[in-house]
Design a protein around this motif. Structure first.
Motif, mmCIF file in Angstrom:
data_model
loop_
_atom_site.group_PDB
_atom_site.id
_atom_site.type_symbol
_atom_site.label_atom_id
_atom_site.label_comp_id
_atom_site.label_asym_id
_atom_site.label_seq_id
_atom_site.Cartn_x
_atom_site.Cartn_y
_atom_site.Cartn_z
ATOM 1 N N THR A 66 19.038 17.045 24.608
ATOM 2 C CA THR A 66 20.242 17.094 25.414
ATOM 3 C C THR A 66 21.436 16.882 24.505
ATOM 4 O OG1 THR A 66 19.077 16.182 27.312
ATOM 5 C CG2 THR A 66 21.493 16.035 27.345
ATOM 6 N N VAL B 42 25.351 18.585 28.604
ATOM 7 C CA VAL B 42 26.196 17.862 29.559
ATOM 8 C C VAL B 42 27.611 17.841 29.001
ATOM 9 C CG1 VAL B 42 26.560 15.699 30.788
ATOM 10 C CG2 VAL B 42 24.223 16.449 30.263
ATOM 11 N N VAL C 231 25.501 21.247 32.503
ATOM 12 C CA VAL C 231 25.888 20.270 33.527
ATOM 13 C C VAL C 231 27.324 19.840 33.280
ATOM 14 C CG1 VAL C 231 25.412 18.013 34.545
ATOM 15 C CG2 VAL C 231 23.512 19.434 33.735
ATOM 16 N N LYS D 252 24.945 30.140 27.316
ATOM 17 C CA LYS D 252 24.156 30.979 28.223
ATOM 18 C C LYS D 252 23.938 32.385 27.671
ATOM 19 C CE LYS D 252 23.124 28.625 32.007
ATOM 20 N NZ LYS D 252 21.736 28.531 32.524
ATOM 21 N N ARG E 213 17.988 22.064 25.468
ATOM 22 C CA ARG E 213 17.563 22.466 26.807
ATOM 23 C C ARG E 213 18.615 22.162 27.868
ATOM 24 N NH1 ARG E 213 15.028 25.127 24.338
ATOM 25 N NH2 ARG E 213 12.755 25.391 24.144
ATOM 26 N N THR E 214 19.417 21.129 27.647
ATOM 27 C CA THR E 214 20.454 20.751 28.603
ATOM 28 C C THR E 214 21.709 20.369 27.835
ATOM 29 O OG1 THR E 214 18.830 19.918 30.197
ATOM 30 C CG2 THR E 214 21.101 19.162 30.463
ATOM 31 N N THR F 42 13.025 17.286 25.774
ATOM 32 C CA THR F 42 14.054 18.300 25.930
ATOM 33 C C THR F 42 15.358 17.793 25.374
ATOM 34 O OG1 THR F 42 14.521 17.457 28.128
ATOM 35 C CG2 THR F 42 12.979 19.291 27.976
ATOM 36 N N VAL G 145 19.024 27.551 29.074
ATOM 37 C CA VAL G 145 19.614 26.223 28.899
ATOM 38 C C VAL G 145 20.415 25.845 30.146
ATOM 39 C CG1 VAL G 145 21.297 24.866 27.598
ATOM 40 C CG2 VAL G 145 19.663 26.334 26.400
ATOM 41 N N ARG G 146 20.275 24.599 30.565
ATOM 42 C CA ARG G 146 20.989 24.103 31.722
ATOM 43 C C ARG G 146 22.329 23.519 31.276
ATOM 44 N NH1 ARG G 146 19.505 18.672 35.020
ATOM 45 N NH2 ARG G 146 20.686 19.047 36.946
#
Length: 337
Positions: A8, A279, A305, A296, A276-277, A6, A302-303
């Motif tokens: 990042t 930060v 953080v 989003k 996928r993520t 995934t 997608v996350r």
């Protein structure tokens, strides 16, 4: 069946965070020694003309390239999944300056971010994604940095500052703008104001780094020192605005600033569709808010953080309370805003 890596992506606004960069005077940038070759698994062969896309499929196939030439000597072969970002139409100046209506529940929407990007055409740079081999090996999947340390003035701050000042009326700009910052926002406001022919005054703490003070002056701002913290400098900036009629350019608390910072998110999605993520380093929240809006809206799964220093973690309690919560104490000189 092996777990899918995934990707990042993280936003790096300083050259000291994994990707050292040489940052000469404005307009004479040089690529860092590592360059942007790690944004694709294929071995580079010649010079790029556009920012490449990055795909997890190529990482799974062969991992990071064995060498990383500078970005100025990289071209991505057609056999890889790296492709140019899609062309964008050029709206009229009036369309670029207008604010887009968004639902009442969201002060800033994806259309606002897209309009901000058009306004920033020819102003901000589309910065590369840079792979981190060590972290990628540790987590079992590709980890990339969004290298905003290669942005004009050395951070993402020029994006929001320029959009905010560009949307002021001629009468507002005639009174000038004022800001408070320890360095990064200061430089963004100074350069943006100079590009728009607007006088600027920046209040900086006494402890502000001398190179950033010098750079802010070099971009055309009048620098005044006030207090020992950014909060104290901000109080002085508010007083100056009330006294002179100058418009306060807040480092994060304005819809135009959030929309401008959100253009980072648009670039991440275009450069790494498999992300996928994400930060995001978080201070006041302008960057993470803008990135969240953009990412989003296009990739809802997608996350996002928000990462804060443990000694300055006000964002979590503030979200829980539904309003800003001040910290009792905070270590000095954790970050420059």
């Amino acid at each position: 069946m092996p777990r899918r890596p995934t990707p990042t992506s993280g936003c790096c606004s300083r050259a000291t965070a994994a990707t050292p960069a040489t940052r000469p005077r404005e307009g004479r940038w040089s690529s860092p020694a590592t360059g942007a070759a790690r944004t694709c698994s294929a071995r580079p062969t010649a010079a790029p003309t556009t920012t490449p896309r990055w795909s997890a499929a190529s990482w799974r196939r062969s991992g990071w390239p064995a060498s990383s030439p500078a970005a100025s000597s990289v071209r991505w072969p057609a056999a890889t999944t790296c492709t140019a970002s899609p062309p964008r139409s050029s709206p009229s100046p009036a369309d670029r300056l207008r604010r887009v209506s968004t639902p009442a529940a969201l002060p800033v929407g994806i259309d606002d971010v897209r309009a901000a990007r058009e306004l920033l055409t020819g102003i901000s740079r589309e910065t590369p994604l840079q792979g981190l081999r060590g972290l990628s090996d540790a987590v079992g999947g590709p980890v990339l940095l969004k290298c905003e340390n290669l942005q004009r003035t050395g951070s993402f701050k020029i994006r929001g500052a320029y959009v905010r000042i560009a949307r002021l009326s001629a009468a507002e700009r005639a009174h000038g703008v004022v800001a408070a910052s320890a360095g990064n926002h200061a430089q963004g406001v100074a350069l943006a104001a100079s590009l728009l022919g607007c006088p600027s005054t920046v209040f900086m703490p006494e402890s502000a780094p001398l190179p950033k003070v010098a750079a802010t002056k070099g971009y055309g701002a009048q620098v005044r020192h006030a207090g020992h913290t950014v909060d104290e400098a901000l109080l002085a900036a508010h007083a100056f605005a009330a006294e002179t009629g100058a418009v306060l350019i807040h480092p994060f608390d304005h819809v135009d600033v959030v929309a401008g910072q959100g253009t980072v998110g648009l670039e991440i999605v275009e450069q790494c569709p498999d992300v996928r993520t994400v930060v995001v380093c978080t201070g006041g929240g302008g960057l993470v808010a803008g990135i969240a809006v953009a990412v989003k809206a296009l990739l809802p799964d997608v996350r996002i953080v928000a990462a804060q220093a443990e000694g300055a973690a006000a964002y979590g309690p503030s979200l829980a309370a539904g309003s800003p919560v001040a910290l009792d104490t905070m270590p000095s000189a954790i970050v420059d805003i």
